[in-house]
Scaffold this motif. Structure first.
Motif, PDB file in Angstrom:
ATOM      1  N   ARG A  36      29.519  26.014  35.036  1.00 36.32           N
ATOM      2  CA  ARG A  36      29.821  26.867  36.197  1.00 36.32           C
ATOM      3  C   ARG A  36      31.115  27.710  35.999  1.00 36.32           C
ATOM      4  N   ASP A  59      30.390  30.879  42.614  1.00 36.51           N
ATOM      5  CA  ASP A  59      30.574  30.520  41.353  1.00 36.51           C
ATOM      6  C   ASP A  59      29.129  31.036  40.785  1.00 36.51           C
ATOM      7  N   SER A  61      26.497  30.296  36.816  1.00 37.20           N
ATOM      8  CA  SER A  61      26.144  29.905  35.655  1.00 37.20           C
ATOM      9  C   SER A  61      24.954  30.654  35.042  1.00 37.20           C
TER      10      SER A  61
END
Length: 134
Positions: A36, A59, A61
């Protein structure tokens, strides 16, 4: 709305909308395999039960994103997310996977054309946070 069929999963924003995305089970990405990266951008979360919620991300990913959401969204709910990344706009279906206070984790369900935008952003963030990667 979720319909499971042998060839995939059909999801949509509401019972009345005829806008659906069909995904196969192999397209669902395991969220635990991706690092992440901190990312703070505005995000719109379209839900069936709460309407459209405006929020900010924490965040990202390649398999999901987290955001601060002040309205309760049920775990397991299917949502549509709209947000802007450095490599372009993203509109993608996701499922609410976790919640900790006001922080929610969303797992992307179908990357499709958004894969390049999300991967490019994650790679850029990886290099900018760790110059040794370049």
């Amino acid at each position: 709305m979720v319909r499971v069929r042998s060839e995939g999963v059909e999801i949509g924003r509401s019972e009345s909308a005829n806008q659906f995305a069909t995904i196969s089970v192999r397209d669902i990405v395991d969220a635990r395999r991706q690092p992440r990266f901190k990312l703070e951008v505005a995000i719109n979360i379209h839900t069936r039960t709460c309407g459209t919620l405006k929020s900010n991300t924490v965040d990202i990913s390649e398999s999901g994103i987290s955001a601060i959401v002040r309205t309760e969204v049920p775990i397991g709910a299917f949502v549509e997310l709209d947000f802007m990344l450095p490599f372009g706009p993203v509109s993608i279906y996701a499922v609410v996977r976790q919640r900790s206070a006001f922080r929610y984790g969303f797992q992307f369900l179908e990357l499709g054309a958004m894969r390049i935008v999300i991967q490019s952003t994650c790679r850029h963030l990886a290099v900018s946070t760790n110059p040794d990667i370049a």
